[in-house]
Design a protein around this motif. Structure first.
Motif, short mmCIF file in Angstrom:
data_model
loop_
_atom_site.label_atom_id
_atom_site.label_comp_id
_atom_site.label_asym_id
_atom_site.label_seq_id
_atom_site.Cartn_x
_atom_site.Cartn_y
_atom_site.Cartn_z
N PHE A 106 31.97 -43.89 36.96
CA PHE A 106 31.76 -44.93 35.66
C PHE A 106 31.10 -45.87 36.01
N GLY A 107 31.08 -46.53 37.37
CA GLY A 107 30.28 -47.57 37.76
C GLY A 107 28.67 -47.11 37.64
N MET A 108 28.41 -45.65 38.17
CA MET A 108 26.97 -45.50 38.17
C MET A 108 26.59 -45.17 36.77
N VAL A 109 27.25 -44.28 35.93
CA VAL A 109 26.76 -43.71 34.68
C VAL A 109 26.88 -44.96 33.58
N LEU A 110 28.27 -45.56 33.65
CA LEU A 110 28.54 -46.45 32.34
C LEU A 110 28.34 -47.94 32.63
N MET A 111 28.24 -48.11 34.10
CA MET A 111 28.03 -49.50 34.48
C MET A 111 29.35 -50.18 34.31
N ASP A 145 13.39 -30.87 48.41
CA ASP A 145 14.48 -32.09 48.39
C ASP A 145 15.68 -31.84 47.44
N PHE A 146 16.40 -32.62 47.26
CA PHE A 146 17.54 -32.58 46.34
C PHE A 146 17.61 -33.98 45.65
N ILE A 147 18.34 -33.96 44.53
CA ILE A 147 18.73 -35.24 43.93
C ILE A 147 20.20 -35.02 43.55
N VAL A 148 21.15 -36.19 43.49
CA VAL A 148 22.31 -36.04 43.32
C VAL A 148 22.84 -36.61 41.99
N LYS A 149 23.51 -35.70 41.17
CA LYS A 149 24.10 -36.40 39.89
C LYS A 149 25.31 -37.32 40.26
N PRO A 150 25.47 -38.40 39.31
CA PRO A 150 24.54 -38.60 38.34
C PRO A 150 23.39 -39.46 38.89
N PHE A 151 22.24 -38.72 38.01
CA PHE A 151 20.86 -39.10 38.38
C PHE A 151 20.61 -40.68 38.26
N GLN A 152 19.90 -41.16 38.98
CA GLN A 152 19.40 -42.37 39.00
C GLN A 152 17.77 -42.14 38.71
N ALA A 153 17.47 -42.87 37.79
CA ALA A 153 15.91 -42.61 37.04
C ALA A 153 15.05 -43.01 38.13
N GLU A 154 15.33 -44.01 38.98
CA GLU A 154 14.38 -44.25 40.00
C GLU A 154 14.38 -43.07 41.07
N ARG A 155 15.26 -42.51 41.28
CA ARG A 155 15.25 -41.72 42.36
C ARG A 155 14.71 -40.16 41.98
N VAL A 156 14.74 -40.05 40.53
CA VAL A 156 14.02 -39.01 39.88
C VAL A 156 12.62 -39.04 40.15
N LEU A 157 12.20 -40.42 39.72
CA LEU A 157 10.79 -40.75 39.59
C LEU A 157 10.08 -40.66 40.90
N GLU A 158 11.02 -41.12 42.03
CA GLU A 158 10.48 -41.08 43.57
C GLU A 158 10.22 -39.51 44.00
N CYS A 159 11.01 -38.78 43.43
CA CYS A 159 10.88 -37.43 43.74
C CYS A 159 9.47 -36.89 43.27
N VAL A 160 9.44 -37.18 41.99
CA VAL A 160 8.21 -36.82 41.26
C VAL A 160 6.92 -37.60 42.09
N ARG A 161 6.74 -38.89 42.13
CA ARG A 161 5.93 -39.09 43.09
C ARG A 161 5.52 -38.65 44.25
N LYS A 162 6.42 -38.16 44.84
CA LYS A 162 6.50 -37.58 46.31
C LYS A 162 5.61 -36.22 46.09
N PHE A 163 6.07 -35.54 45.30
CA PHE A 163 5.65 -33.98 45.18
C PHE A 163 4.49 -33.80 44.11
N VAL A 164 4.46 -34.75 43.15
CA VAL A 164 3.43 -34.70 42.09
C VAL A 164 2.55 -35.47 42.05
N ALA A 165 1.31 -35.57 42.90
CA ALA A 165 0.51 -36.55 43.16
C ALA A 165 -0.76 -36.43 42.20
#
Lengths: 162, 134
Positions: free
Chosen positions: A22-27, B114-134
């Motif tokens: 909830f902290g990560m998804v809904l803050m 690589d892997f990303i863990v749910k729930p996704f953090q937008a920055e982590r997703v974009l970091e992956c993209v930057r890393k592999f899609v230059a």
């Protein structure tokens, strides 16, 4: 195989995982209500998202809520997008939230061989879930947009004596 | 209620008009990834299971694949192996729920980058993209 109802003992893992997700998804940090233990049957809410556990720990984990709360939760997960109907997208959002909490809980339980089933969303009123002889432990979590009830019904397989 | 807004990443060196294949059986997760990628000017192709991912890969030759693990019809690990066998240069990133470490290790051995863990953090997703899609 003989086993033990470990729902009450394991509920705190699911509560901790809920706080994290909830902290990560809904803050948002929920407010925990009173834990209740049931012997066999649990009344449902209008919307129930269910993930099954299999392996050394078997049973179910539910997130239950009324439809208004479910729509608000789905809306929050979709960045504030209006959710007028509890449609496929809203159902998918709630299912994924349940999956994330269950996955996070298993990580904390750290028991090898435990598996999760894909989440399902069950809607309706007046439904009762029978957990057979597993028993269930239930705790309400209060969020800004409504109450979400966590139900854990878990049975542990007995390991062979040394 | 505080809504999450995902702003385009500006000035981060991400190439324009690259194609990304998003594979997940959950429509919500695909929508969430699209919500991160589209504002950053990527073309997004979707698949809802491993078999569709193989078909979409062959049809679109994406620059990067985000691959869920547990899916109906064909799981992500099987799809990674199949795509890698036909396209050794394929760049794939696993999308995993917590508690699926063993599957992630298998996928990395099979060729996922690589892997990303749910729930996704937008920055982590974009970091992956930057890393592999230059």
């Amino acid at each position: 195989m003989a086993g033990t109802n470990v729902s009450a003992d394991h509920l705190h893992y699911f509560i901790a995982a809920s706080y994290a997700v909830f902290g990560m998804v809904l803050m948002e940090a929920p407010m925990k209500g009173e834990q209740k233990d049931f012997s066999a049957t649990v009344a449902s809410h209008e919307v129930n998202s269910v993930v099954g556990l299999a392996g050394p720990l078997s049973g179910y984990f539910f997130l239950s809520m009324d439809e208004t709360t479910a729509k608000a939760l789905a809306s929050a997960m979709m960045g504030g997008m209006a959710v007028e109907q509890f449609d496929e997208m809203a159902s998918s959002a709630l299912a994924e939230l349940t999956n994330m909490i269950a996955g996070n809980s298993l990580l904390q339980i750290d028991r090898e061989g435990c598996d999760l089933t894909p989440p399902s969303v069950i809607r309706g009123t007046g439904i009762q879930f029978s957990t057979i002889d597993h028993g269930a432990s239930v705790v309400p979590l209060q969020l800004s947009f409504g109450e979400i009830v966590l139900t854990v019904s878990i049975h542990a397989k007995e390991t062979a004596a040394a | 209620m505080r809504a999450r807004r995902i702003a385009p990443a500006e000035g981060r060196g991400i190439s324009m008009q690259k194609k990304i294949l998003v594979t997940d059986d959950a429509v919500f997760m695909r929508s969430m990834l699209k919500g991160i990628l589209l504002p950053n000017k990527f073309t997004v192709v979707e698949a809802s299971n491993g078999q569709e991912a193989i078909d979409q890969y062959n049809a679109h030759k994406p620059d990067l694949v985000f691959m869920d693990i547990t899916m109906p019809v064909m799981d992500g690990l099987t799809a990674v192996k199949a795509i890698k066998s036909q396209h050794p240069d394929a760049c794939m990133v696993m999308c995993t729920a917590m508690g699926q470490q063993n599957m992630v290790i298998e996928a990395i051995k099979a060729g996922a980058k690589d892997f990303i863990v749910k729930p996704f953090q937008a920055e982590r997703v974009l970091e992956c993209v930057r890393k592999f899609v230059a």
